[in-house]
Design a protein around this motif. Structure first.
Motif, PDB file in Angstrom:
ATOM      1  N   SER A  27       0.879  -1.177  -0.036  1.00 31.93           N
ATOM      2  CA  SER A  27      -0.009   0.084   0.018  1.00 31.93           C
ATOM      3  C   SER A  27       0.914   1.178   0.139  1.00 31.93           C
ATOM      4  O   SER A  27       2.162   1.221   0.477  1.00 31.93           O
ATOM      5  N   ALA A  28       0.455   2.283  -0.401  1.00 30.63           N
ATOM      6  CA  ALA A  28       1.186   3.511  -0.624  1.00 30.63           C
ATOM      7  C   ALA A  28       0.065   4.690  -0.658  1.00 30.63           C
ATOM      8  O   ALA A  28      -1.029   4.806  -1.016  1.00 30.63           O
ATOM      9  N   GLY A  29       0.854   5.799  -0.635  1.00 32.55           N
ATOM     10  CA  GLY A  29      -0.203   7.072  -0.727  1.00 32.55           C
ATOM     11  C   GLY A  29       0.637   8.272  -0.408  1.00 32.55           C
ATOM     12  O   GLY A  29       1.987   8.209  -0.104  1.00 32.55           O
ATOM     13  N   VAL A  30       0.351   9.549  -0.974  1.00 33.92           N
ATOM     14  CA  VAL A  30       0.633  10.730  -0.853  1.00 33.92           C
ATOM     15  C   VAL A  30      -0.299  11.583  -0.021  1.00 33.92           C
ATOM     16  O   VAL A  30      -1.491  11.601  -0.085  1.00 33.92           O
ATOM     17  N   GLU A  31       0.435  12.743   0.678  1.00 31.81           N
ATOM     18  CA  GLU A  31      -0.577  13.804   1.448  1.00 31.81           C
ATOM     19  C   GLU A  31      -0.010  15.066   1.416  1.00 31.81           C
ATOM     20  O   GLU A  31       1.198  15.297   1.425  1.00 31.81           O
ATOM     21  N   ALA A 233       3.399  25.501  19.171  1.00 32.86           N
ATOM     22  CA  ALA A 233       2.962  24.247  20.089  1.00 32.86           C
ATOM     23  C   ALA A 233       1.554  24.662  20.821  1.00 32.86           C
ATOM     24  O   ALA A 233       1.148  23.972  21.499  1.00 32.86           O
ATOM     25  N   GLY A 234       0.781  25.616  20.024  1.00 32.52           N
ATOM     26  CA  GLY A 234      -0.590  25.873  20.448  1.00 32.52           C
ATOM     27  C   GLY A 234      -1.532  25.493  19.718  1.00 32.52           C
ATOM     28  O   GLY A 234      -1.434  24.593  18.797  1.00 32.52           O
ATOM     29  N   ASP A 235      -2.905  25.644  20.239  1.00 30.00           N
ATOM     30  CA  ASP A 235      -4.020  25.235  19.491  1.00 30.00           C
ATOM     31  C   ASP A 235      -4.134  25.851  18.051  1.00 30.00           C
ATOM     32  O   ASP A 235      -3.714  26.810  18.058  1.00 30.00           O
ATOM     33  N   ARG A 236      -4.587  24.767  17.110  1.00 29.02           N
ATOM     34  CA  ARG A 236      -4.593  25.338  15.839  1.00 29.02           C
ATOM     35  C   ARG A 236      -5.662  24.219  14.940  1.00 29.02           C
ATOM     36  O   ARG A 236      -5.609  22.937  15.530  1.00 29.02           O
ATOM     37  N   ILE A 237      -5.942  24.520  13.557  1.00 28.86           N
ATOM     38  CA  ILE A 237      -6.821  23.696  12.858  1.00 28.86           C
ATOM     39  C   ILE A 237      -5.784  23.467  12.088  1.00 28.86           C
ATOM     40  O   ILE A 237      -5.147  24.024  11.155  1.00 28.86           O
ATOM     41  N   ILE A 238      -5.932  22.019  11.293  1.00 29.65           N
ATOM     42  CA  ILE A 238      -5.064  21.442  10.433  1.00 29.65           C
ATOM     43  C   ILE A 238      -5.848  20.921   9.547  1.00 29.65           C
ATOM     44  O   ILE A 238      -6.759  19.986   9.495  1.00 29.65           O
ATOM     45  N   GLY A 239      -5.666  21.051   8.089  1.00 31.06           N
ATOM     46  CA  GLY A 239      -6.425  20.384   7.042  1.00 31.06           C
ATOM     47  C   GLY A 239      -5.434  19.314   6.547  1.00 31.06           C
ATOM     48  O   GLY A 239      -4.139  19.763   6.118  1.00 31.06           O
ATOM     49  N   ARG A 240      -6.109  18.111   5.927  1.00 27.46           N
ATOM     50  CA  ARG A 240      -5.246  17.242   5.136  1.00 27.46           C
ATOM     51  C   ARG A 240      -5.927  16.617   3.771  1.00 27.46           C
ATOM     52  O   ARG A 240      -7.224  16.520   3.781  1.00 27.46           O
ATOM     53  N   VAL A 241      -5.137  16.415   3.038  1.00 26.34           N
ATOM     54  CA  VAL A 241      -5.811  15.693   1.552  1.00 26.34           C
ATOM     55  C   VAL A 241      -4.719  14.426   1.426  1.00 26.34           C
ATOM     56  O   VAL A 241      -3.570  14.647   1.108  1.00 26.34           O
ATOM     57  N   ARG A 242      -5.348  13.305   1.450  1.00 26.71           N
ATOM     58  CA  ARG A 242      -4.384  12.103   1.009  1.00 26.71           C
ATOM     59  C   ARG A 242      -5.267  11.300  -0.145  1.00 26.71           C
ATOM     60  O   ARG A 242      -6.106  11.178  -0.282  1.00 26.71           O
ATOM     61  N   PHE A 243      -4.078  10.849  -0.915  1.00 30.30           N
ATOM     62  CA  PHE A 243      -4.558   9.965  -2.030  1.00 30.30           C
ATOM     63  C   PHE A 243      -3.676   8.433  -1.713  1.00 30.30           C
ATOM     64  O   PHE A 243      -2.411   8.559  -1.728  1.00 30.30           O
ATOM     65  N   GLY A 244      -4.604   7.508  -1.456  1.00 31.28           N
ATOM     66  CA  GLY A 244      -4.020   6.205  -1.198  1.00 31.28           C
ATOM     67  C   GLY A 244      -4.056   5.265  -2.451  1.00 31.28           C
ATOM     68  O   GLY A 244      -5.018   5.274  -3.371  1.00 31.28           O
ATOM     69  N   LEU A 245      -3.062   4.405  -2.628  1.00 34.77           N
ATOM     70  CA  LEU A 245      -2.925   3.187  -3.522  1.00 34.77           C
ATOM     71  C   LEU A 245      -3.392   2.125  -3.016  1.00 34.77           C
ATOM     72  O   LEU A 245      -2.801   1.570  -1.831  1.00 34.77           O
TER      73      LEU A 245
END
Length: 245
Positions: A27-31, A233-245
């Motif tokens: 399995s593999a992916g990019v993000e 190191a404080g509070d925050r919002i993180i967005g992610r996009v991943r494409f897996g194979l």
């Protein structure tokens, strides 16, 4: 009598253990993510990061590798990238799956020796759409991290029935002894601390879209030195996009 009962219980537990079903194939992916956050602290200067990963099973052993851009992270001596190379194995103890393994964190483009390793173990179970895991990762005393480091955590995720959404949550605690108080700030800025995450993922085929809220109880006033990077190191919002194979 108590000792005999304990031995009997341990024997029964070992007898019920069997190797976990090995991962088959590759399995593999990019993000792409707005930040590479680990244990609540940024590894990429609170800036966007790209990563690629791959995993495969070899009988009872599984191996994985992940490479991430760090954008000249001051936490890791201005490193450009980190490669996480892991080996692990597991067993099924009834409804509980137990895992153990080790990970090497290898940094490129860094000033000085930044590489370090850690070992870990976890146990988890699945009940319907709910998966719960608890475990610990331990980095023995190493010059690169100024001592040792123990991370204890609990995590859960649950698919929302009839939808492509999954809710995820985890909480952890980092602690350890500092042989070099300045280097120890890499993994524990300000000293021992707790972190948390709450997020939601939307999965459609190979594509995953996610948004996470992450935070820590780190007091920036207690952080010091070139590796602490307490600004991130404080509070925050993180967005992610991943494409897996």
């Amino acid at each position: 009598m108590i000792a005999g009962a304990a031995i009997a219980a341990a024997s029964a537990l070992l007898a019920s253990a069997r190797p976990a079903r090995a991962q088959t194939g590759l399995s593999a992916g990019v993000e792409a993510a707005t930040d590479e956050a680990r244990r609540g602290i940024s590894w990429s200067e609170n800036r966007a990061a790209l990563s690629a990963d791959a995993a495969a099973g070899f009988g009872p052993v599984d191996a994985s590798a992940r490479v991430v851009t760090l954008r000249g992270s001051s936490r890791h001596g201005d490193a450009d990238t980190v490669a996480d190379i892991a080996l692990g194995t597991g067993w099924d103890l009834g409804a509980i799956r137990v895992r153990a393994g080790g990970t090497a964190h290898l940094f490129s483009g860094a000033r000085g020796k930044m590489d370090y390793g850690e070992v870990g173990a976890s146990a988890g179970f699945t009940f319907g759409p709910l998966q719960v895991t608890g475990g610990a990762d331990y980095a023995p005393s190493q010059d690169a991290i100024g001592g040792d480091n123990l991370f204890v955590y609990a995590a859960a995720n649950a698919g929302v029935p009839g939808t492509p959404f999954t809710v995820v949550a985890d909480i952890g605690r980092s602690s350890g002894d500092a042989d070099d108080p300045v280097r120890a700030q890499r993994l524990r800025p300000g000293g021992n601390y707790s972190n948390w995450r709450l997020g939601v993922e939307h999965r459609t085929g190979p594509l995953t879209l996610a948004i996470d809220y992450v935070g820590t109880d780190i007091d920036r006033r207690d952080a010091f030195g070139p590796f602490a990077d307490a600004r991130h190191a404080g509070d925050r919002i993180i967005g992610r996009v991943r494409f897996g194979l």
